[in-house]
Motif scaffolding. Structure first.
Motif, PDB file in Angstrom:
ATOM      1  N   ASN A   1     -11.799  10.141   4.537  1.00 11.50           N
ATOM      2  CA  ASN A   1     -10.588   9.894   5.338  1.00 11.50           C
ATOM      3  C   ASN A   1      -9.346  10.530   4.735  1.00 11.50           C
ATOM      4  OD1 ASN A   1     -12.070   8.383   7.184  1.00 11.50           O
ATOM      5  ND2 ASN A   1     -11.681   6.476   6.091  1.00 11.50           N
ATOM      6  N   LEU A   2      -9.498  11.617   3.991  1.00  9.31           N
ATOM      7  CA  LEU A   2      -8.352  12.332   3.435  1.00  9.31           C
ATOM      8  C   LEU A   2      -8.291  13.722   4.045  1.00  9.31           C
ATOM      9  CD1 LEU A   2      -8.628  11.516  -0.375  1.00  9.31           C
ATOM     10  CD2 LEU A   2      -6.904  10.675   1.195  1.00  9.31           C
ATOM     11  N   ASP A   3      -7.080  14.177   4.341  1.00 13.69           N
ATOM     12  CA  ASP A   3      -6.968  15.557   4.813  1.00 13.69           C
ATOM     13  C   ASP A   3      -6.640  16.472   3.630  1.00 13.69           C
ATOM     14  OD1 ASP A   3      -4.265  15.130   4.386  1.00 13.69           O
ATOM     15  OD2 ASP A   3      -3.748  15.019   6.510  1.00 13.69           O
ATOM     16  N   ASP A   4      -6.604  17.759   3.878  1.00 13.54           N
ATOM     17  CA  ASP A   4      -6.432  18.738   2.791  1.00 13.54           C
ATOM     18  C   ASP A   4      -5.106  18.562   2.058  1.00 13.54           C
ATOM     19  OD1 ASP A   4      -8.892  19.782   3.383  1.00 13.54           O
ATOM     20  OD2 ASP A   4      -8.110  21.384   4.663  1.00 13.54           O
ATOM     21  N   ASN A   5      -4.044  18.235   2.788  1.00 13.91           N
ATOM     22  CA  ASN A   5      -2.744  18.036   2.142  1.00 13.91           C
ATOM     23  C   ASN A   5      -2.796  16.876   1.156  1.00 13.91           C
ATOM     24  OD1 ASN A   5      -1.547  20.122   3.564  1.00 13.91           O
ATOM     25  ND2 ASN A   5      -0.861  18.785   5.220  1.00 13.91           N
ATOM     26  N   ASP A   6      -3.484  15.807   1.535  1.00 14.33           N
ATOM     27  CA  ASP A   6      -3.599  14.654   0.650  1.00 14.33           C
ATOM     28  C   ASP A   6      -4.390  15.017  -0.604  1.00 14.33           C
ATOM     29  OD1 ASP A   6      -2.186  13.066   2.444  1.00 14.33           O
ATOM     30  OD2 ASP A   6      -3.997  12.370   3.469  1.00 14.33           O
ATOM     31  N   VAL A   7      -5.445  15.791  -0.449  1.00 14.38           N
ATOM     32  CA  VAL A   7      -6.243  16.216  -1.600  1.00 14.38           C
ATOM     33  C   VAL A   7      -5.387  17.050  -2.555  1.00 14.38           C
ATOM     34  CG1 VAL A   7      -8.222  17.623  -2.311  1.00 14.38           C
ATOM     35  CG2 VAL A   7      -8.420  16.086  -0.346  1.00 14.38           C
ATOM     36  N   MET A   8      -4.592  17.959  -1.992  1.00 11.58           N
ATOM     37  CA  MET A   8      -3.714  18.789  -2.832  1.00 11.58           C
ATOM     38  C   MET A   8      -2.681  17.923  -3.556  1.00 11.58           C
ATOM     39  SD  MET A   8      -4.969  21.740  -2.602  1.00 11.58           S
ATOM     40  CE  MET A   8      -3.734  22.581  -3.552  1.00 11.58           C
ATOM     41  N   ASP A   9      -2.148  16.921  -2.871  1.00 17.09           N
ATOM     42  CA  ASP A   9      -1.185  16.013  -3.505  1.00 17.09           C
ATOM     43  C   ASP A   9      -1.829  15.257  -4.663  1.00 17.09           C
ATOM     44  OD1 ASP A   9       0.756  16.803  -1.723  1.00 17.09           O
ATOM     45  OD2 ASP A   9       0.595  15.018  -0.438  1.00 17.09           O
ATOM     46  N   ILE A  10      -3.065  14.828  -4.494  1.00 19.30           N
ATOM     47  CA  ILE A  10      -3.761  14.097  -5.556  1.00 19.30           C
ATOM     48  C   ILE A  10      -3.992  15.012  -6.758  1.00 19.30           C
ATOM     49  CG2 ILE A  10      -5.957  13.006  -6.176  1.00 19.30           C
ATOM     50  CD1 ILE A  10      -5.980  11.849  -3.295  1.00 19.30           C
ATOM     51  N   ILE A  11      -4.372  16.260  -6.513  1.00 18.52           N
ATOM     52  CA  ILE A  11      -4.583  17.199  -7.615  1.00 18.52           C
ATOM     53  C   ILE A  11      -3.274  17.445  -8.367  1.00 18.52           C
ATOM     54  CG2 ILE A  11      -5.146  19.610  -8.155  1.00 18.52           C
ATOM     55  CD1 ILE A  11      -7.298  19.425  -5.953  1.00 18.52           C
ATOM     56  N   LYS A  12      -2.170  17.613  -7.626  1.00 14.54           N
ATOM     57  CA  LYS A  12      -0.858  17.799  -8.277  1.00 14.54           C
ATOM     58  C   LYS A  12      -0.481  16.571  -9.086  1.00 14.54           C
ATOM     59  CE  LYS A  12       0.951  20.979  -4.813  1.00 14.54           C
ATOM     60  NZ  LYS A  12       1.842  21.114  -3.657  1.00 14.54           N
ATOM     61  N   LEU A  13      -0.762  15.396  -8.539  1.00 11.20           N
ATOM     62  CA  LEU A  13      -0.469  14.157  -9.245  1.00 11.20           C
ATOM     63  C   LEU A  13      -1.282  14.080 -10.545  1.00 11.20           C
ATOM     64  CD1 LEU A  13       0.862  11.287  -9.219  1.00 11.20           C
ATOM     65  CD2 LEU A  13      -1.209  10.502  -8.082  1.00 11.20           C
ATOM     66  N   LEU A  14      -2.555  14.444 -10.489  1.00 12.96           N
ATOM     67  CA  LEU A  14      -3.392  14.437 -11.690  1.00 12.96           C
ATOM     68  C   LEU A  14      -2.848  15.401 -12.743  1.00 12.96           C
ATOM     69  CD1 LEU A  14      -6.959  14.260 -10.109  1.00 12.96           C
ATOM     70  CD2 LEU A  14      -5.894  12.523 -11.549  1.00 12.96           C
TER      71      LEU A  14
END
Length: 180
Positions: free
Chosen positions: A51-64
């Motif tokens: 239930n995550l879109d690509d923008n959310d995945v990119m945000d999580i990677i940046k957060l990490l």
């Protein structure tokens, strides 16, 4: 889940708190320790998501990336997982807010549509006079048609005087009616 010992590689599944209709977002993070961990950031990647879109995945990677840089020199896996957990909760809240906004927008559009349906042409003197002229012309046309029909039907139709002259029983019928 521990995947290997040398180098230490493991996965952690992070799930948001249940949102509306028990909707959750979930991601599985894979961490691999480097030789100089914690003085060096661990390797991390998102193995799967739900239930995550690509923008959310990119945000999580940046957060990490950001959290790993801030916590160099300290054990950081718990901090990284906690930050991802908070981010997933934010995403669920954003989804909920987006749905509420869409619902409000649909209600506003329906309300505007309803207003447009009942909103007519503003009446001005010019509008009214134009309408009145058309209305009078329509009435006149209807009267003309009615008169033509009466004339055509009237050729066979007798007047009241002619009826009385033809049938003498009609002379006394009104008198009898009045007496009763």
């Amino acid at each position: 889940t521990v995947l290997s010992e040398k180098p230490t590689t493991f996965t952690i599944t992070v799930t948001s708190e249940a949102g509306e209709n028990d909707e959750t977002v979930q991601t599985t993070l894979k961490f691999t320790y480097r030789e100089k961990y914690p003085d060096e950031t661990p390797l991390y990647e998102i193995v799967s998501q739900e239930n995550l879109d690509d923008n959310d995945v990119m945000d999580i990677i940046k957060l990490l990336e950001q959290q790993a840089e801030e916590n160099l020199g300290m054990v950081m896996i718990f901090t990284l997982v906690s930050a991802v957990q908070e981010k997933l909760n934010e995403i669920v809240d954003q989804i909920k807010t987006r749905r509420e906004e869409e619902k409000k927008q649909k209600e506003r559009e329906a309300e505007e549509e309803e207003k447009q349906r009942f909103h007519g042409t503003p009446v001005t003197i010019e509008n009214f006079l134009n309408w009145k002229a058309k209305f009078d012309a329509e009435l006149l046309e209807i009267k003309r048609k009615k008169m033509k029909e009466e004339e055509q039907a009237g050729k066979n139709k007798l007047s009241g005087k002619q009826l009385f002259e033809m049938d003498h029983n009609l002379d006394t019928s009104d008198i009898q009616f009045l007496e009763e």
